[in-house]
Write an enzyme that holds these catalytic residues in place. Structure first.
Site, PDB file in Angstrom:
ATOM      1  N   ASP A  52      26.074  33.433  38.738  1.00  0.00           N
ATOM      2  CA  ASP A  52      26.766  33.532  37.501  1.00  0.00           C
ATOM      3  C   ASP A  52      27.590  32.220  37.125  1.00  0.00           C
ATOM      4  O   ASP A  52      28.738  32.190  37.334  1.00  0.00           O
ATOM      5  CB  ASP A  52      27.648  34.752  37.720  1.00  0.00           C
ATOM      6  N   ASN A  76      32.251  43.037  39.187  1.00  0.00           N
ATOM      7  CA  ASN A  76      33.720  42.606  39.489  1.00  0.00           C
ATOM      8  C   ASN A  76      34.349  41.967  38.245  1.00  0.00           C
ATOM      9  O   ASN A  76      35.695  41.824  38.134  1.00  0.00           O
ATOM     10  CB  ASN A  76      34.052  41.802  40.531  1.00  0.00           C
ATOM     11  N   HIS A  95      35.111  29.337  37.268  1.00  0.00           N
ATOM     12  CA  HIS A  95      35.123  29.582  38.586  1.00  0.00           C
ATOM     13  C   HIS A  95      33.977  29.066  39.355  1.00  0.00           C
ATOM     14  O   HIS A  95      33.752  28.779  40.426  1.00  0.00           O
ATOM     15  CB  HIS A  95      35.242  31.133  38.993  1.00  0.00           C
ATOM     16  N   MET A 125      42.672  45.380  41.315  1.00  0.00           N
ATOM     17  CA  MET A 125      43.258  45.899  39.915  1.00  0.00           C
ATOM     18  C   MET A 125      44.597  46.775  40.064  1.00  0.00           C
ATOM     19  O   MET A 125      44.977  47.406  39.293  1.00  0.00           O
ATOM     20  CB  MET A 125      42.145  46.746  39.153  1.00  0.00           C
ATOM     21  N   SER A 142      48.353  39.880  39.798  1.00  0.00           N
ATOM     22  CA  SER A 142      47.729  38.949  39.460  1.00  0.00           C
ATOM     23  C   SER A 142      48.802  37.717  39.579  1.00  0.00           C
ATOM     24  O   SER A 142      49.895  37.948  39.094  1.00  0.00           O
ATOM     25  CB  SER A 142      46.686  38.862  38.247  1.00  0.00           C
ATOM     26  N   HIS A 154      40.557  31.318  43.653  1.00  0.00           N
ATOM     27  CA  HIS A 154      40.191  31.962  42.362  1.00  0.00           C
ATOM     28  C   HIS A 154      40.199  33.338  42.112  1.00  0.00           C
ATOM     29  O   HIS A 154      40.116  34.222  41.314  1.00  0.00           O
ATOM     30  CB  HIS A 154      38.476  31.578  42.003  1.00  0.00           C
ATOM     31  N   GLY A 157      39.700  37.674  46.838  1.00  0.00           N
ATOM     32  CA  GLY A 157      38.521  37.476  47.933  1.00  0.00           C
ATOM     33  C   GLY A 157      37.979  38.845  48.461  1.00  0.00           C
ATOM     34  O   GLY A 157      39.086  39.572  48.884  1.00  0.00           O
TER      35      GLY A 157
END
Lengths: 471, 262
Positions: free
Chosen positions: A93, A199, A321, A373, A377, A394, A397
């Protein structure tokens, strides 16, 4: 087995063994190192150290976990002349990333009824859900991949002032759509402005605690304020580009003599190396546009439900990322240009870095670290640590496999469970929610603490999620 | 005396089935190979000598349509089977029938309709038709069953097969152990593993006439299928990685760790 040696707070060296061109460098606390499933990612750190032209260290961030060839949470800088560029060092990605925006309204005061539903309706999410109105033809692909985020903004998806708040001003130079396969264009043509699955998420919540008040103030971030986080990438377009290049490099024999074929890499100056960079840049620019268009939809939802002027929803920052970039760094006391692979890692430039807009030169760049979630954060500020080529973590994990998470949560009402924890979740697939439940991740507090102790980035603010859209 | 039959126990990613009908429980679903009727204890002993399948991996196949049996005034709902290697299964069935006849077991001589019974009596035909979609399955074991009351069956003895694929743990992605005699079989079994994980992948599977010479060929072929799925309906699988961890498994069999980016 790995014989790690602590050299500084939350910093360990993985000694150089036969075949490794450099030692490994692990940023982690003892607690994080004691997590199960650390063996595979640490092996991958060792494997990456075998790549030609790697400079200083093969580096692992505190949120490291098992990835494709490179670990997720891996950083490797390559010498421009002798080094290689590796699609596995960027990931499938390409330019998966996260952006944060804030609203000058307290979360408690926000009119929330129907907001999550409206965002869920406006932003396509989940497997196979692309955009309704945007089909990219070759001409538009050419413009989008060349212009980066300016393409979206010129079409009314956002504002000029957003550009200064995006890593590299929202464009990776050197993109060339002519090296991108028709398969990749086919996969990406209807996916722009969509979240995807896995994710990826949109999170809305409250800035709970501000730790570095001066920096927060200069970024106009305040306690109690409403924030938005958007996590998405280059969708099928980037995946196909990665896949096409892996195929080409494997077929041409570039995987020979590597400890793992997934590390397959081409010399940076070779035709194949240049081709990969051009295609990767095209995907990176697609991803910037994707997040820009998602933010546009979210801004519209806030206007429709809460009456908030879209332009008043300010972008704090957008970070990549998964990317490879040419950057100058101090190596053995000398400034040198290297190709830095960051896979599941964030650039974390400190104050006075000339690549940053003046706005961030005084403070260092924002580093966005989403957790799971249900927890928190973090907003951090880069410290420009040369040991990690100015990189930081980032995310939290993963600590648990998707299969295990699905088994653990089978038959349970996940949405009600999250609701009781104060988080309202909407998702295209119940399976995704099960895979992404909070206990599938490492504790985010430990991860950011290790990054701070190792002086990669400092915590500016802690954020608490309340409304979440999952793919 | 016990009412007995030979059958295959099967695994599939079973979906939710229509309610208000007598649906067979997952553990009771099977493929009947030969119905023996009432069998004495002595005969049950004798049945231990039956020829066992020569294949080591559990056969694989797909359910391709829903059928109602018998055609006139149906009393049961079944899913029709399409075997990946129909010849292998038919050959085994012939051997089994031949042995049973030779040993004076009364078995019916009608043409085999490969199927799994899903439900008996009180079903709505339309509902079953509307809810059906193709699914992959694997055979777990060859068994001698005793038929009990109310569509319950007890296994009297078993011959287990090796699994052609198994999902394993991977922190970030999906991982599977894929097994086969050669690379072409790895390719087919890898497709079925993906279809087991997400049955929407099944229509994109190519399960015949694709010879694969090495693992790169397998990976490239699988990624082509993922591309087709993503293009048409979106794919939960993003790519199969060029992970070449292949080892020998038992006698000249291959085992490959397939890692799938999601």
């Amino acid at each position: 087995m790995f014989n790690l040696k602590k050299i500084a707070p939350a910093t360990y060296v993985l000694p150089q063994e036969e075949g490794m061109k450099v030692p490994g460098l692990i940023i982690a606390s003892e607690e994080l190192l004691s997590f199960p499933d650390m063996e595979e990612p640490l092996k991958q750190v060792r494997n990456v150290a075998h790549l030609p032209g790697i400079v200083s260290y093969s580096i692992a961030m505190p949120d490291i976990h098992w990835g494709y060839g490179f670990p997720i949470g891996g950083v490797a800088a390559m010498d421009i002349e002798q080094g290689v560029i590796s699609p596995g060092g960027v990931g499938y990605d390409i330019n998966c990333g996260v952006r944060m925006a804030v609203i000058n309204e307290k979360f408690e005061d926000l009119k929330k009824d129907g907001l999550l539903e409206r965002i869920f309706h406006k932003v396509p999410s989940g497997v196979g859900h692309g955009t309704r109105n945007n089909t990219l033809n070759d001409k538009e692909y050419e413009k989008l991949t060349h212009q980066g985020t300016r393409w979206s903004i010129s079409r009314g998806f956002g504002y000029k002032e957003d550009l200064e708040h995006i890593e590299s001003f929202g464009v990776i130079e050197g993109a060339d759509i002519t090296v991108v396969s028709s398969h990749a264009k086919e996969r990406g043509k209807n996916q722009l402005g969509s979240l995807g699955s896995g994710n990826h998420f949109i999170e809305i919540g409250k800035i709970e605690t501000v730790f570095l008040k001066d920096i927060a103030k200069s970024w106009m971030v305040e306690e109690g304020q409403t924030y938005i986080l958007i996590h998405s990438g280059s969708r099928g377009f980037g995946h196909q580009i990665c896949q096409d290049m892996l195929k080409e490099l494997v077929e041409k024999g570039f995987a020979k003599n590597l400890p793992d074929a997934q590390l397959v890499a081409a010399p940076i100056k070779s035709l194949e190396g240049k081709k990969y960079f051009s295609a990767m840049a095209a995907a990176a620019n697609y991803a910037f546009n994707n997040r820009q268009m998602i933010l546009h939809q979210v801004r519209e939802a806030f206007f429709e439900i809460c009456g908030i002027n879209p332009q008043s929803i300010r972008l704090v920052y957008d970070v990549c990322h998964n990317i490879a970039k040419f950057e100058e760094h101090m190596i053995n006391g000398q400034k040198k240009e290297v190709c830095v692979h960051r896979k599941g890692a964030t650039r974390a430039f400190g104050a006075n870095t000339k690549e940053l807009p003046s706005y961030f030169q005084k403070t260092g760049q924002p580093v966005l670290v989403p957790g799971d979630m249900g927890t928190a954060s973090y907003l951090m500020v880069g410290r420009g640590n040369p040991l990690t080529f100015c990189s930081s973590c980032h995310g939290a994990g993963r600590a648990k496999s998707r299969v295990r998470s699905m088994k653990d949560w089978r038959g349970k009402d996940l949405i009600s469970y999250m609701d009781k924890k104060g988080v309202k979740v909407m998702a295209s697939s119940g399976a995704t929610v099960a895979e992404e439940m909070p206990d599938a991740y490492k504790p985010i507090d430990l991860v950011v603490k290790a990054a701070q102790e190792a002086n990669l980035a400092s915590i500016v603010a802690k954020m608490r999620p309340h409304l979440v859209v999952k793919g | 005396m016990k009412r007995c039959f030979f059958g295959f126990k099967i695994f599939a990613p079973w979906p939710k089935l229509p309610k208000n009908s007598r649906v067979l429980t997952e553990e009771n679903r099977h493929v009947t190979l030969a119905f023996l009727g009432d069998v004495s204890s002595k005969q049950i002993e004798e049945l231990h000598q039956v020829p066992l399948p020569a294949f080591c991996f559990g056969p694989v196949g797909t359910f391709d349509r829903v059928i109602f049996l018998p055609k006139k005034s149906p009393r049961l709902v079944a899913w029709n089977i399409r075997w990946q290697d129909a010849k292998m299964l038919n050959d085994f069935l012939k051997r089994l029938q031949h042995w049973l006849k030779k040993h004076d077991f009364m078995i019916q001589n009608r043409k085999m309709l490969w199927h799994v019974t899903m439900c008996r009596n009180h079903f709505k035909t339309k509902e079953w038709q509307q809810n059906f979609f193709s699914l992959p399955f694997i055979v777990d074991s060859f068994n001698l069953y005793e038929s009990l009351k109310d569509s319950n069956y007890q296994i009297l003895w078993s011959h287990n097969f090796l699994k052609p694929f198994e999902e394993t743990e991977h922190t970030a992605d999906l991982a599977f152990s894929i097994r086969g005699k050669n690379f072409t079989e790895l390719y087919y079994n890898a497709q079925l593993a993906l279809a087991f994980n997400n049955p929407a992948f099944l229509p994109f599977c190519v399960l015949e006439d694709k010879k694969k010479k090495n693992i790169e060929d397998v990976v490239i072929g699988l990624n082509e299928l993922i591309f087709e799925m993503d293009k048409k309906i979106g794919s939960p699988f993003k790519a199969v990685s060029f992970h070449k961890n292949i080892k020998s498994f038992k006698d000249n069999l291959l085992e490959w760790e397939m890692i799938v980016d999601v």
